[in-house]
Structures are given as C-alpha cells and as structure tokens.
Write a protein that holds these residues in place. Structure first.
Motif, PDB file in Angstrom:
ATOM      1  N   GLU A  40       0.849  -1.185   0.000  1.00 28.80           N
ATOM      2  CA  GLU A  40       0.000   0.000   0.000  1.00 28.80           C
ATOM      3  C   GLU A  40       0.888   1.240   0.000  1.00 28.80           C
ATOM      4  O   GLU A  40       1.815   1.350   0.806  1.00 28.80           O
ATOM      5  CB  GLU A  40      -0.894   0.025   1.237  1.00 28.80           C
ATOM      6  N   ARG A  55      -2.856   2.878  10.529  1.00 23.38           N
ATOM      7  CA  ARG A  55      -3.614   2.109   9.546  1.00 23.38           C
ATOM      8  C   ARG A  55      -4.178   0.886  10.245  1.00 23.38           C
ATOM      9  O   ARG A  55      -3.443   0.116  10.856  1.00 23.38           O
ATOM     10  CB  ARG A  55      -2.697   1.704   8.407  1.00 23.38           C
ATOM     11  N   PHE A 140     -10.114  -1.220   1.340  1.00 25.23           N
ATOM     12  CA  PHE A 140      -9.992   0.040   2.071  1.00 25.23           C
ATOM     13  C   PHE A 140     -11.378   0.608   2.322  1.00 25.23           C
ATOM     14  O   PHE A 140     -12.262   0.515   1.470  1.00 25.23           O
ATOM     15  CB  PHE A 140      -9.167   1.053   1.270  1.00 25.23           C
TER      16      PHE A 140
END
Length: 206
Positions: A40, A55, A140
């Motif tokens: 990512e 995250r 996501f």
C-alpha cells in the motif's frame, strides 16, 4: 475495516492542522496457497505539525497478518523503519486484535507532502471449492471521513484472468472495475467520501 487517521501533537492547535490523502495505490497479489501479498502506498499532504499516522488492517476472513514492513519514500527510494514499542520517531508499532491489526507509524511531519508504504501478507484469504476458488475482500474503507482524491487497487491472481474468471466490485457505482490485458483487475475510485469502500469479489479456477 482498514483506515488511516493522524496522531497529532498535544501542543498543536487543532484549527491549524489539516491533512488529506491525494493518492492511494494498493497492489494485492494472490498466490497459489491462498495468501495475499499487499503493498500500500499513501501520499499525504500535511498542513501543520503531526506525529504520525495509523492504519487499521482488516484481518477478519483471513488467518491474520504476517511480515509487516513500513517505509517512508524519499526521492523515490524506500527508507525502511523498524518495529518498536518505544514510540520514537521513525518507528512503527503493531497492535493485534481478533479482527484487525493496527499499524501505528511514528514519523513527524510539518507542512509537507509525504509518501508512506506498508507491506504485509494476509494469510488464507481465499476459500477453495472443488473446482473454484473465491476471494471476497474490502481493501480500504474511508471510515474517518478523510479527503481522499484517488484510490486504485491492482489485484493479481495466481494465473491469467481468462473468461473462466468472474468478478465484481464493491463500493460506490461511480467506481471503475477493469480487466487489464488479462494480467490484473484494476479498481479505481475518485473523490472517496465518508464510509466509502473499495473491494472485490472474484471467482477463479482452483
């Protein structure tokens, strides 16, 4: 579901701090053992002073996360930082629960653009049947109502994407889903809004 939020210093006025994410790229590669290797890349734009980001990686539907690596990109070069519970600058910390893994990245930023990379492996994300395998995954979710200009997911399967492969996207209808040269599935979404998700459901030969 995974998302990014910022950790801000206590001595900074909230009104003086703003940030947004101009671009997210997620490269997800499914291997023949049913694991998914993910890289990512996040391009942040900071106004004000910040201590770092975090995250939350969704792990429900898998056997968990392995091999987490974090880097800061400077001049197109990865500068890897070490895992530590010290909360020192240029370190990262992992906190695992039954449904997600939190990655806290301690990296001070002020009035600048910065690129972060997170690499990890999700174990056993594929469900196998007698002649088919299935992947259903949300890559996501904008759970914190962050301004996100663009997000792109590149999903690669163990073999080429032939006519035997069926797939659909999860998320707003304005998103785009395409087979690129039978090599990977590309999902794109612009102007991600609060609680928008980007995901895919794929059936492919076992």
């Amino acid at each position: 579901i995974g998302f990014f939020v910022f950790l801000s210093p206590s001595n900074t006025w909230a009104a003086s701090k703003e940030y947004y994410i101009s671009n997210i790229n997620i490269e997800a590669k499914v291997d023949d053992k049913g694991n998914m290797n993910i890289e990512e890349t996040y391009k942040y734009n900071f106004t004000g002073k910040f201590n770092g980001i975090k995250r939350n990686i969704k792990t429900k539907g898998s056997d968990g996360v392995e091999d987490v690596k974090v880097s800061i990109v400077n001049n197109n070069k990865d500068e890897f930082i070490n895992e530590s519970n010290s909360e020192n600058n240029n370190t990262f910390q992992l906190n695992k629960s039954s449904s997600e893994t939190e990655v806290k990245i301690f990296n001070q930023s002020q009035d600048e653009e910065k690129v972060f990379k997170i690499r990890y492996t999700l174990k056993n994300v594929v469900t196998s049947y007698s002649d088919l395998s299935e992947l259903k995954w949300v890559f996501f979710e904008n759970a914190d109502d962050v301004k996100i200009d663009n997000i792109t997911v590149f999903l690669t399967l163990p073999n080429e994407i032939t006519k035997e492969v069926t797939y659909s996207g999860e998320g707003p209808k304005r998103g785009e889903l395409r087979n690129i040269d039978n090599k990977y599935i590309r999902l794109t979404l612009n102007d991600m809004e609060n609680n928008d998700v980007i995901g895919a459901s794929v059936l492919f030969p076992s």
